[in-house]
Design an enzyme around this catalytic site. Sequence first.
Site, short mmCIF file in Angstrom:
data_model
loop_
_atom_site.label_atom_id
_atom_site.label_comp_id
_atom_site.label_asym_id
_atom_site.label_seq_id
_atom_site.Cartn_x
_atom_site.Cartn_y
_atom_site.Cartn_z
CD GLU A 102 -12.80 -11.11 -4.13
OE1 GLU A 102 -11.63 -10.25 -4.30
OE2 GLU A 102 -12.41 -11.85 -3.95
CG HIS A 120 -1.91 -1.51 1.43
ND1 HIS A 120 -2.46 -1.99 1.85
CD2 HIS A 120 -2.34 -1.40 -0.09
CE1 HIS A 120 -3.27 -2.17 1.34
NE2 HIS A 120 -4.05 -2.98 0.45
CB SER A 176 -5.68 -2.48 -3.24
OG SER A 176 -6.23 -3.01 -2.86
CG ASP A 191 -2.58 -7.81 -3.58
OD1 ASP A 191 -1.59 -8.71 -3.15
OD2 ASP A 191 -3.05 -7.16 -2.92
N1 SAM Z 1 -5.41 -6.66 -2.85
C1 SAM Z 1 -6.92 -5.98 -1.91
C2 SAM Z 1 -5.75 -4.95 -0.46
O1 SAM Z 1 -4.11 -4.85 -0.91
O2 SAM Z 1 -6.66 -4.94 0.13
C3 SAM Z 1 -6.43 -7.76 -1.11
C4 SAM Z 1 -6.54 -8.70 -2.47
S1 SAM Z 1 -6.74 -10.33 -1.94
C5 SAM Z 1 -4.83 -10.76 -1.77
C6 SAM Z 1 -6.59 -11.42 -3.18
C7 SAM Z 1 -7.90 -11.46 -3.44
O3 SAM Z 1 -8.12 -11.73 -5.35
C8 SAM Z 1 -9.07 -12.37 -2.72
O4 SAM Z 1 -10.21 -11.60 -2.72
C9 SAM Z 1 -9.46 -14.26 -3.28
O5 SAM Z 1 -10.87 -13.92 -3.16
C10 SAM Z 1 -8.83 -12.80 -5.32
N2 SAM Z 1 -9.48 -13.80 -5.89
C11 SAM Z 1 -8.71 -14.29 -6.66
N3 SAM Z 1 -8.41 -15.29 -8.04
C12 SAM Z 1 -9.79 -14.21 -8.45
C13 SAM Z 1 -9.42 -14.00 -9.62
N4 SAM Z 1 -9.71 -14.52 -10.64
N5 SAM Z 1 -9.78 -12.59 -9.94
C14 SAM Z 1 -10.39 -12.11 -8.80
N6 SAM Z 1 -10.54 -12.85 -7.62
C15 SAM Z 1 -9.59 -12.62 -7.51
#
Ligand code: SAM
Length: 291
Positions: free
Chosen positions: A122, A19, A104, A171
């Site tokens: 998501e 972040h 994020s 991410d």
């Molecule tokens: N970016 C966020 C932050 O920094 O606050 C954290 C995200 S977390 C590491 C990853 C998220 O991606 C999870 O909520 C998961 O359910 C989602 N996810 C996993 N595979 C995905 C995909 N193929 N497309 C979209 N979202 C996905």
Amino acid sequence: MFSYRHAFHAGSHADILKHLTLIHLVSYLQEKPVALTMVDTHAGAGIYNLQDGFAAVSKEAEGGIFRLLKYQEAGNQIPESIQKYIDCIQSENSSGEMNVYPGSPFILARMLRPQDRLKLFELHPKEIDILRHNVGELSCAKQIDVYDVDSFKRLKGLLPPPSRRGLILIDPSYEDKQDYRHLEIALEEAMQRFPTGCYAIWYPMLARRESAELPDRLKKICTTHKRSWLHTELRVENTPGERRLQASGMFIINPPWTLEKNLAEALPIITKALSVGNGAQYLLKSFEAKN
Ligand code: SAM
């Protein structure tokens, strides 16, 4: 699949690295008035309660944002970039207590100017509902699109953005080891359509071949596309057998020229503030492509 909930990791050392870098990238890209499109391919729930639920169980924020705040409260000097990150997190906590941690999507949403747009992906069936609810509460909700589809397949469809100015945060949770391969494919497709975009990729440093090889594979993609990169890693602990994540990295494609200086100031302090034992260290490397 779908066991990952980011609330367990909200405010951790990995979130701090990600972040803090993200805030600098947005600030730089907004120096020009032209509209900026920001894409968060793996959004999570948007904002997390630190006092209750998953985050309170895992207590990962204790080794992250709370430890950083204690370091500052102890009278240690911190550079402007870290202060900017802390201000951003504290702005979600009007009571003065650190009750919530913005993910994020909220960090990016709060930085939106009227001309900017935010696209959030998501896939988790529960996280998507929470994300939609949280985004709906924001005054800038009309500037944000939320997609409940696989971002690895759909990212390319959003590129290039109309103004040709874009920031793409990638991410994944990496709970499926195929995520590493899917990331590379999605990135290749995205860069073919939008080679000048700024791409910020986060990854966990795990005792797993795919994780160790990822930075070199990303460098190869940059070589193919003749793109500059910046690679940074933050290790807060080096305890064999420890199950918690001890280190993570960020790989930035087409980094702004200011990023390296900014991280060179911030990383020694972050490493010192968050270190557990003697194994804490950081890495900061970059390569400038000649086009
Ligand atoms: N970016 C966020 C932050 O920094 O606050 C954290 C995200 S977390 C590491 C990853 C998220 O991606 C999870 O909520 C998961 O359910 C989602 N996810 C996993 N595979 C995905 C995909 N193929 N497309 C979209 N979202 C996905």
